[in-house]
Design an enzyme around this catalytic site. Structure first.
Site, PDB file in Angstrom:
ATOM      1  CE  LYS A  35      -2.678   7.616   7.067  1.00  0.00           C
ATOM      2  NZ  LYS A  35      -3.019   6.233   6.624  1.00  0.00           N
TER       3      LYS A  35
ATOM      4  CE  LYS B  55      -3.442   2.795   0.104  1.00  0.00           C
ATOM      5  NZ  LYS B  55      -4.520   2.811   1.086  1.00  0.00           N
TER       6      LYS B  55
END
Length: 282
Positions: A231, A163
């Site tokens: 983030k 990811k």
């Protein structure tokens, strides 16, 4: 299956709705009125009522607290329960979380997703999974309700690693499309026509198709918020530091996202980096 679901935000809510529609019995922590299931008073309560617990939360500390904080999932797990973390968090922390859950006699998968809110609504998510193969097979019927492209990447933490790699590609490609369309505009060409031309060539991409149109129309309702993508790039840079690896363009794109957030655009779609570049921020 009896499934506990912790985290019913932009992504979690449609995912939970799809599971309920597929006939699964849901125990929901922080339930929303438009999701069918039993409303629970704590994550521990949701775990007690379930054989599988899914988490879909914003960041690593949120997952840590939901799992191991007061009234957390770990307090309600029964031996043999399965925890599936579908959040996008630190690969390093994920390995620790998996070990701690397995020490309780339970099973753990990290299974972050790509596809955004639309993918969650339409059950077309790409799901990148880390964990043991036999545990992956146990969870496969759940994943097939939620997504269309489901891949076991490797052991614990491997899904999160995939990811992070995905978010590097997406972030840098959005920035490249934004630069290209802004360049075309400032050079006197119609960026909409340039985009159409590029879609027929080697520069074509899903991001040029979808986010390029957002940039031309200045339509930046999220989607996927700049704040959350920043983030994810921070996770990439943190992991790169641990690996003594340089990611210079990832770092530059994160800085552009910092500028966007400083300008108040953190809750806009990540395609709004086009606005940041237009303002001359870098």
């Amino acid at each position: 299956m009896r499934i506990g679901f912790v985290g019913l935000g932009v992504m979690g809510r449609p995912m939970a709705r799809n599971l309920a529609a597929a006939g699964h019995d849901l125990a929901l922590y922080r339930a929303k009125p438009d999701v069918d299931g039993h409303a629970c008073e704590s994550a521990a309560d949701a775990a007690e009522r379930s054989e599988v617990v899914i988490l879909m939360l914003p960041d690593t500390p949120d997952v840590d607290n939901a799992l191991f904080g007061a009234d957390g999932v770990a307090e309600g797990l029964k031996p043999g329960s399965l925890v599936i973390d579908m959040s996008s968090i630190s690969p390093t922390a994920t390995k620790t979380f998996a070990r701690r859950i397995e020490e309780l006699g339970c099973e753990y998968l990290d299974a972050p997703v790509s596809g955004g809110e639309v993918g969650a609504q339409q059950a077309t998510l790409t799901i990148m999974v880390g964990g043991r193969p036999e545990v992956f097979e146990r969870a496969r019927p759940i994943f097939e309700v939620l997504g269309k492209n489901v891949t076991l990447i490797g052991g614990p933490g491997a899904g999160q690693t995939a990811k992070v790699a995905n978010q590097i590609v997406v972030g840098l490609t959005i920035e490249a499309v934004a630069e290209a369309l802004l360049f075309a505009e400032k050079a006197g060409a119609d960026p909409a026509v340039v985009r159409e031309a590029l879609l027929g060539g080697f520069a074509s991409s899903r991001i040029l198709e979808l986010h390029g149109e957002r940039m031309i129309n200045q339509a930046f309702d999220p989607g996927f918020r700049i704040r959350l993508h920043r983030k994810d790039l921070a996770l990439a840079i943190q992991a790169a530091n641990e690996l003594d690896l340089a990611l210079p363009n990832t770092a530059a794109t994160q800085q552009l996202m910092n500028a966007a957030i400083a300008d108040g655009d953190g809750d806009l779609d990540h395609s709004a980096l086009h606005r940041t570049l237009r303002r001359g921020k870098s």
